[in-house]
Structure formats: C-alpha cells, structure tokens
Design a protein around this motif. Structure first.
Motif: not given
Length: 170
Positions: A85-87, A74-75, A61-64, A104-105
């Motif tokens: 990120r969720e897209s 930044p989001q 999870l940290h690597a992602i 990937d998008e």
C-alpha cells in the motif's frame, strides 16, 4: 450444574459459534451509471509536503482503505514492494456523496523508474464504505457507449471462411 448439563451447555455454545457466519466483506455493487471524474484535470495537494498540513476525514481514510484492500489484497511482511500500500499514490475526489479514489503505482518507492503497465485503478466508494464501482486500468470503461459500426453485411454460411483470392501456385 451436573456433568450432563455442562456438556449440553458446552455443545450449545459450540453450535452457536459454528452457526454464526464468518465476517466477510460485502460484495461490491457495480453501478454502471457512475462516471469516474478526471483525476488529473487539476493538480493535487500532496499530503506530507514540507510545511503543509492536510486533514483527512475518517470517511476519506476509510474509502482509501477499502479501495486499497480490494486492489492490493491482504498485506504481510512477504508482500512484494510493488504490491504494498505504501508503494502507491492515492487521489481522492468527492462528488455527490461518493468518494472517488484513484490508485497508482509509485515506481520510485521500489527503486524503479516507470510503473508497470495497467498498474492502477479507480474506485467509487459510497458513504457506507461499500464499493459502488471499480475500473482497473486496461479494463473497458462500461460508462462509454460503443459507437455504432453501421449495418453489417450478411455473409452466406457457404462463404464463411472462403477467400476470394486464388491460392498461389500452379
């Protein structure tokens, strides 16, 4: 404590705070010896599929998170859908202590049918969470050795820019 003593203590506290460096992300290491694995060679198990349970280690999870932060920045609430990120879709492969992350998008997340050109990236993240290598789509892969074009032909400086064809016209 006297007023002078309080002022000196306050000044020392302020200076100590100023001298402390602002936390910044470590510069990533571009290790050109790292070869990215083929992310689409085998089908992936999709997290969140109906009925399936997926377990991610904190390290994965940290690597992602590290890769997504570097790739997408930044989001906040004003971030466009295609940059959220969720897209995006994420694939992870672990080899020799390195976590390889492919981003990937996901055009369907934003109501689109096809992703933008060169809209993905690959990351190699070390066990300490540092980015060891990054390859954005469209960038040349430094791991590939260019093929030799053979010996060149020496052109005299007086011939550079000259055409051997005669100009058209009389």
């Amino acid at each position: 404590m006297t007023m002078r003593g309080a002022s000196v203590a306050w000044a020392a506290l302020v200076l100590t705070g100023c001298l402390r460096s602002t936390p910044t992300r470590d510069a990533w290491v571009n290790d050109t010896s790292i070869e990215f694995p083929p992310f689409f060679e085998q089908p992936a198990v999709e997290a969140g599929a109906d009925g399936g349970t997926v377990e991610l280690s904190g390290r994965v999870l940290h690597a992602i998170d590290v890769a997504a932060a570097d790739f997408l920045g930044p989001q906040d609430s004003s971030t466009p859908c295609v940059d959220r990120r969720e897209s995006h879709r994420y694939r992870v492969i672990q080899r020799q202590g390195i976590l390889f992350v492919r981003i990937d998008e996901d055009p369907q997340a934003c109501g689109l049918t096809v992703p933008a050109m060169d809209s993905g990236a690959q990351y190699a993240v070390g066990s300490d969470g540092r980015i060891l290598g990054r390859l954005r789509d469209g960038e040349p892969d430094g791991a590939r050795v260019p093929m030799d074009a053979g010996p060149g032909i020496l052109v005299p400086a007086s011939e550079v820019g000259r055409s051997s064809d005669s100009p058209p016209g009389p």
